[in-house]
Design a protein around this motif. Structure first.
Motif, PDB file in Angstrom:
ATOM      1  N   VAL A  34       0.850  -1.190   0.000  1.00  0.00           N
ATOM      2  CA  VAL A  34       0.000   0.000   0.000  1.00  0.00           C
ATOM      3  C   VAL A  34       0.889   1.245   0.000  1.00  0.00           C
ATOM      4  O   VAL A  34       1.720   1.415   0.889  1.00  0.00           O
ATOM      5  N   LYS A  35       0.689   2.074  -1.026  1.00  0.00           N
ATOM      6  CA  LYS A  35       1.462   3.310  -1.149  1.00  0.00           C
ATOM      7  C   LYS A  35       0.713   4.448  -0.469  1.00  0.00           C
ATOM      8  O   LYS A  35      -0.488   4.619  -0.660  1.00  0.00           O
ATOM      9  N   ALA A  36       1.450   5.235   0.326  1.00  0.00           N
ATOM     10  CA  ALA A  36       0.900   6.429   0.977  1.00  0.00           C
ATOM     11  C   ALA A  36       1.561   7.639   0.329  1.00  0.00           C
ATOM     12  O   ALA A  36       2.778   7.667   0.136  1.00  0.00           O
ATOM     13  N   MET A  37       0.749   8.643  -0.010  1.00  0.00           N
ATOM     14  CA  MET A  37       1.246   9.886  -0.599  1.00  0.00           C
ATOM     15  C   MET A  37       0.765  11.029   0.290  1.00  0.00           C
ATOM     16  O   MET A  37      -0.444  11.247   0.422  1.00  0.00           O
ATOM     17  N   ALA A  38       1.705  11.746   0.927  1.00  0.00           N
ATOM     18  CA  ALA A  38       1.358  12.771   1.907  1.00  0.00           C
ATOM     19  C   ALA A  38       1.586  14.174   1.358  1.00  0.00           C
ATOM     20  O   ALA A  38       2.563  14.423   0.646  1.00  0.00           O
ATOM     21  N   HIS A  39       0.667  15.069   1.719  1.00  0.00           N
ATOM     22  CA  HIS A  39       0.732  16.474   1.319  1.00  0.00           C
ATOM     23  C   HIS A  39       0.444  17.363   2.531  1.00  0.00           C
ATOM     24  O   HIS A  39      -0.270  16.953   3.445  1.00  0.00           O
ATOM     25  N   LEU A  40       0.980  18.563   2.489  1.00  0.00           N
ATOM     26  CA  LEU A  40       0.653  19.593   3.472  1.00  0.00           C
ATOM     27  C   LEU A  40       0.139  20.802   2.712  1.00  0.00           C
ATOM     28  O   LEU A  40       0.722  21.193   1.701  1.00  0.00           O
TER      29      LEU A  40
END
Length: 165
Positions: A65-71
């Motif tokens: 499972v790939k997680a892609m984080a943004h702020l």
């Protein structure tokens, strides 16, 4: 307070199609090379300013499972409403087949530049991702330790970092 929460939810939901459109043409393997998204195609769109503070802070794959984080920098908008939150943290998950994973429980702990670790912050499910408004008050590097128990029942850990200048 209910009006403020409803306004925040509406503003966030209105910005989601822009985020999806801006990221659609990006190859996820190029994120390390891309510090800021180009917004030329959004000129004239009334919600384009919401994207100005958006930063990709990383992607990580754990157990398929790939997680892609943004702020997203929301300090100015929140201050206008008398709120102290400075950023909206969001993370989206996709499985090995590229299908979005939108069900499960997600929480994170934030380590601030002085090394102090926060209590767990629950991330709410929001149209294709999980997110929360947070306070990043000090300059320096923050570490985000994201723990998940997604729909498959398996626990996963992801780590991201971001420097407030």
């Amino acid at each position: 307070m209910k009006k403020v929460n409803a306004l925040l939810a509406a503003l966030f939901l209105l910005s989601l199609p822009l985020a999806a459109g801006a990221m659609e043409g990006m190859k996820h393997g190029d994120h390390d090379k891309t510090e800021k998204m180009e917004h030329g195609s959004m000129k004239g769109m009334e919600h384009g300013k919401m994207m100005e503070g958006m930063a990709m802070i990383g992607e990580e794959t754990e157990e398929g499972v790939k997680a892609m984080a943004h702020l997203n920098d929301v300090k100015e908008a929140m201050a206008k409403m008398g709120m102290k939150e400075t950023h909206h943290f969001m993370v989206a998950f996709v499985d090995a087949a590229g299908k979005p994973v939108t069900e499960g429980t997600v929480a994170m702990k934030i380590e601030d530049p002085s090394g102090k670790v926060s209590e767990p912050v629950m991330l709410m499910g929001m149209q294709g991702h999980f997110g929360a408004d947070i306070v990043l008050a000090e300059k320096g590097e923050y570490h985000f330790n994201v723990g998940t128990k997604l729909a498959d029942g398996q626990k996963r850990q992801y780590d991201f970092h971001y420097t407030v200048e």
